[in-house]
Design an enzyme around this catalytic site. Structure first.
Site: not given
Length: 294
Positions: A136, A164
């Site tokens: 992320y 992400k």
């Protein structure tokens, strides 16, 4: 390993009036999302207010949501930390609960160099070899950007299955796509960037808007995949005002307000986050009415 579908919802954490976690509403909302376009629920990330949740609260959320959506959707546990030791311990415990994957944020505040970031994620992956990990990257919150070259090296680890990508940069996402195998999944971390990132080979989105328009996001991604570019573009443009409205102030303040306008008793945000002010509330309500969402 780690096919999480196209639409991953970064799920909010509901709270009761006394500020405690409302596990019952969390389970109900999770089922609703799973029935309306969500392939995977990402629990206890930014939108889930992880900074103000205890680890015990997070584990209980994982358990409740796993039980509620069994057979309907997968669950990714947010277990990231700026302490490698703590991230490993949290991820190992979540893995034993039975989650399908773990979201691992770039360590925040202490700002490690790229070598430190790479070692951090490598250590977590090695400690939990059977659990798919989703990186992320959100430098606007962490203060540090995970460079594409670092991502490419991490993509060689068998259980680091995707990222992400929340830089909002087509350049960054393009370079990641260029340097990594197609089996390494890129997910847009911003709803407004989903369609542009699909064009460079992204898999889907870790979405906030899917709390409200999950089916439409599925339709947009499926249309793009089927070569129906104009259909996908039209859906993107129709939903674009919502994508922006949900970030009129700090996430998840607007999406919680939107859910309350729909009748969901999700409570407020935990301090230091606060309620949406009148201007934000009015703008958000106007967009929701325009899209017939309330």
């Amino acid at each position: 390993m780690g096919d999480f579908g196209n639409v991953l919802t970064a799920m909010i954490t509901p709270f009761k009036a006394d500020g405690s976690v409302d596990y019952g509403v969390a389970a109900e909302l999770a089922v609703h999302l799973a029935n309306n376009g969500t392939d995977t629920l990402v629990m206890c990330g930014t939108t889930g207010e992880s900074p103000t949740l205890s680890w015990d609260e997070e584990y209980q959320l994982f358990v409740e949501v796993l039980q509620s959506v069994a057979g309907k959707a997968k669950v990714i546990a947010g277990c990231g930390s700026n302490s490698t030791k703590e991230a490993i311990a949290a991820t190992q415990k979540a893995s034993k609960i039975g989650v399908h994957g773990s979201l691992q944020v770039v360590p925040y505040y202490n700002k490690p160099p790229q070598a430190g970031l790479e070692a951090h994620f490598q250590a977590i992956a090695q400690a939990c070899p059977d659990l798919p990990l989703l990186l992320y990257n959100v430098p606007g919150r962490t203060g540090q950007n995970l460079q594409p070259e670092t991502v490419a090296r991490l993509a060689e680890v068998s259980n680091i299955v995707g990222i992400k990508e929340s830089t909002g940069s087509i350049d960054q996402a393009s370079e990641i796509r260029r340097l990594t195998p197609k089996e390494f999944h890129i997910y847009s971390g911003d709803d407004y960037m989903t369609l542009p990132l699909l064009a460079i080979g992204a898999k889907g989105v870790v979405s906030v808007a899917s709390h409200l328009v999950g089916n439409q996001l599925q339709q947009m991604i499926q249309a793009f995949s089927a070569g129906k570019i104009e259909v996908a573009r039209d859906i993107h443009l129709q939903l674009f005002p919502l994508f922006k409205a949900l970030f009129l102030t700090s996430n998840p303040i607007p999406v919680k307000k939107a859910l309350k306008l729909q009748g969901w008793e999700v409570g407020s945000t935990r301090p230091p986050l606060c309620e949406a002010d009148l201007e934000v509330s009015q703008k958000l309500e106007g967009v929701l009415k325009e899209l017939s969402l309330i």
